[in-house]
Design an enzyme around this catalytic site. Sequence first.
Site: not given
Ligand SMILES: *Cc1c(COP(=O)(O)O)cnc(C)c1O
Length: 397
Positions: A94, A116, A382
């Site tokens: 993010k 948000e 992620s």
């Molecule tokens: C917010 C988040 C997601 C999901 O959001 P996307 O916009 O689909 O990437 C996935 N993994 C993590 C670690 C997140 O913080």
Amino acid sequence: MQPLNPHLPVDNHGYYGRFGGAYIPEILHSNIEHLEKAYRRWADDPEFKAEYDRLLRDYVGRPSPLYRADRLSEKYATNIYLKREDLNHTGAHKINNAIASALLAKRMGKTRIIAETGAGQHGVATATVCALMGLECHVYMGATDVARQKPNVERMKMLGAEVIPVTSGNSTLKDATNEAIRDWCCNPRDTFYIIGSTVGPHPYPEMVAKFQSVISEEMLRQVPELTGKELPDYVVACIGGGSNAAGAFYHFIDKPGVKLIAVEAAGKGTDTSETAASIAVGTEGIIHGSRTMLMQDDDGQIIEPYSISAGLDYPGVGPLHAFLADSGRVEVEAATDLEALDAAYELTRLEGIIPALESAHAMAILQKRRFGADDIVVINLSGRGDKDLATYLANRK
Ligand SMILES: *Cc1c(COP(=O)(O)O)cnc(C)c1O
């Protein structure tokens, strides 16, 4: 106008085939217009890019490693590489988008930032860059999420952000997004809305995808370095709104040899009412300003989503992904809560990496698909799992 993104199948009005666009109330038109202008003006500006790249390197810690997971590869008889977005400052992808968006906000002369958040990762990333750049920060968060993501709420507060609990609807991400849009309508002059995913009206989906594209840009260098192959065979990412998947897929969309797989949150199963798999069970409609796939009833009322993972608990998906799924370019799978928990424990025990619950959904692909012995499978990790420890311990194996 020349499309800014030769990599994305998007036109100048923000349409990905029949998905996307900007379905917004009149009052937001000039906000969106100014934003798009500023985005076009700055996104490829050398001075903007130099500042962004410096922060990505020295503040976020990029490039994030591409790590060959040996024990996991052995178990599944293939070659598994993890793109370590979990190692970024603040613990997820993010921050890539939050930094670029805040740099844009500053150039537009905005002093007040709103966001948000679901799991709190986007809220923390936004609060972090606001502290870094001296911007006022207000984060809308569903009251349910405030309760289940306490450490992130506390981090945001320490960073100086105001966290505003939202109690409408399911008190989760969709409702927080509605409130943030409402705020933006009321404060058009000084406020910049940093959306945390590839959702919302044009230009957000395109802009956020571009700000996350550093993920696949790095893979383009790292894959040949580590594997000797020019390109990966598979890139896998979990998908809530779609920003980490967009970043991981971005530079591969026009390379048909690279198979792309998105993993949605099935919750308790796509055949139950407790799911967040918007592509699997959704239909076309409009949510948060764009035409896409979403979970709705016959009257067009949003069906409340469910996932064990707060970051995937969203009833829609970005229009880019609706298009890529519809056109067959991206294959879409859905992993249940239990499959994600299994995958999280497996990654932890075999590799010593505790993933975010969201990322665990991407890892669950290993239980669903068989990959070849020569395949290079890149899974986008992620985020890290510190925020999810309570959930993991409550579901201890
Ligand atoms: C917010 C988040 C997601 C999901 O959001 P996307 O916009 O689909 O990437 C996935 N993994 C993590 C670690 C997140 O913080």
